[in-house]
Design an enzyme around this catalytic site. Sequence first.
Site, PDB file in Angstrom:
ATOM      1  N   SER A 286       0.830  -1.197   0.000  1.00 17.24           N
ATOM      2  CA  SER A 286       0.000   0.000   0.000  1.00 17.24           C
ATOM      3  C   SER A 286       0.874   1.260   0.000  1.00 17.24           C
ATOM      4  CB  SER A 286      -0.967  -0.055   1.183  1.00 17.24           C
ATOM      5  OG  SER A 286      -1.960   0.930   1.084  1.00 17.24           O
TER       6      SER A 286
ATOM      7  N   ASP B 210       3.651  24.001  -1.055  1.00 16.51           N
ATOM      8  CA  ASP B 210       4.989  23.835  -1.641  1.00 16.51           C
ATOM      9  C   ASP B 210       5.549  22.429  -1.454  1.00 16.51           C
ATOM     10  OD1 ASP B 210       5.280  24.078   1.075  1.00 16.51           O
ATOM     11  OD2 ASP B 210       7.054  25.359   1.000  1.00 16.51           O
TER      12      ASP B 210
ATOM     13  N   HIS C  79      -7.320  -5.584  -0.919  1.00 13.91           N
ATOM     14  CA  HIS C  79      -6.123  -4.791  -0.681  1.00 13.91           C
ATOM     15  C   HIS C  79      -5.156  -5.459   0.292  1.00 13.91           C
ATOM     16  CE1 HIS C  79      -3.945  -0.967  -0.698  1.00 13.91           C
ATOM     17  NE2 HIS C  79      -3.864  -1.036   0.617  1.00 13.91           N
TER      18      HIS C  79
END
Length: 433
Positions: A144, A358, A411
Amino acid sequence: MSTYRQPGLVLTDRRFTVPLDHARPGGETIEVYGREVVASDKAHRTDLPWLLYLEGGPGFGARRFVGPQAWLGRAVQEFRVLLLDQRGTGRSTPANRQTLPLRGTPREQAAYLAHFRADSIVRDCELIRRDLTGGAPWTVLGQSFGGFCATHYLSTAPEGLATVLVTGGLPSLHATADDVYRAAYPRVRAKNTAHYARYPDDVERVRRIAAHLHERQVTLPGGGRLTPEAFQSLGILLGGGEGSHQLHLLLEDAFVPTPAGPALSDAFLENVQAHLSFAGHPLYAVLHEAIYAQGAGPTDWAAERVRAEFPEFDAPKALAGDGPVLFTGETVHPWHFTTDPALSPLRETAELLAARADWAPLYDPARLAANEVPAAAVIYHADMYVDTAHSLETARAVRGLRTWVTDEFEHDGVRAGGRRVLDRLLALARDEL
C-alpha cells in the site's frame, strides 16, 4: 541491541539515528526503529541478502508478527528481513498528540511533520541500508503506502535496490488529491452495493443506527463522538478480504433495550471505537492527503470537498428517502479532528498541512521510464484503497515492471494470501513466470 526468539525465528531490535531534515545532515536527529528477522536455522549466516518491508499507511508501524506468519514465512526462506517502523510510527521517535507539543506551536508542528513523507522515509532507508548491508543493494517489499515509498525509491535511489516488489500500492505519478478521491468514491459505492447484496438486512440496520445518531449525541468509550459521518467511515473495512463480513457482524447486535428505550450497546460502541480511533496511528489522519501532494497547490481537505460531488454519501439525504445509507472509505475529513480525542489537539496543525502548497514532487517519470531494477507488482482488480486504473498507468510507465492483476484478493492480499503473493512476485521479478 536486544535479540530474542519466536517459533522458527530469531529477532533483533535495531535503532538508527537519522537527520530530521536530510537536507541538513548536521542538524536535529530522530530515531528510527527496525526489527531484524531471520530464520532460526539461518541466523548464523552472514551471506543472506536483505529484504526491507515498508508497511502501508501512512502512520502505521510495521506489522507485528508472531513466528513466520503470512508472507514473512516465505521471506525468511532466503532473506534476512528488516521490518521498519517508518519515522514517527511504532517504536521510532513518536509523533502524536502527546509528543508534538514539544515541537512548539501548531505551525512548528506542521513544519516538523512536513519531513514525514515518502521522500524522507526513503532517505532514512538509504542510510539504514548502508549501515546494515555494507553498501549492498537490498530487496524492498512495499504494501500500500509502502508501495508509494518503493516507487519513490525507484525514482530517487535505484542504486540501493536489488529488486522492488509492490503489493496494492502503485501510485499515480501525476494525480492530485482531488483526482485520487474523485476516482475513489465510485469504488467505495461499488463496495457498498456488494455488501448490501450480500447482507440485505444490513440496509435497515444501518439506516436505524444512522437515524439514532442523527437524533442524539452518542459518545464512544474513549470520549470520541460517534456522529453519522463517523459511523459511515466504518466503510474502511470494506476494502479488506474479510471486511464485509466483519462489518456485518459488527452491525447485527448494535442495539439493546434500556429503561429509556433502545440504545447502542456498550459492546457495539467498544468495537466501533476499536475500528475508528486514530490513537494508535494519528499520522494516518494528519498526513493522509499529503501523500498525494506534488506541488500542485494545497490539498485543502480534498476528500471532504470531492464528497460533495457524490450526494449519495450524504446520510441525512439518504435517511430522508428510503435508500441505503452508504459507508465511506479511506478518507480523512476536518470533522475527524473534532470528534476524535486523539486528533483534536492536532486540528490546527492538520489545517496548516492541508493549506501547504509547496510540497515537492515525489516521482520522476523520466527516471522510472529508464528503470533497470527488477520489479513486480500485484494490482488488485477491485482495490478500494488504490485506484486500479492509476496503478496500471504507472505500471506502463515503469520500464521492466511486471504485473499480476487479480481479483482473488482485496487490498490486504499480501497478508490474506499467506506465502503465495510474495512467492509469485519474486518469480515475476526473476522472470521465472
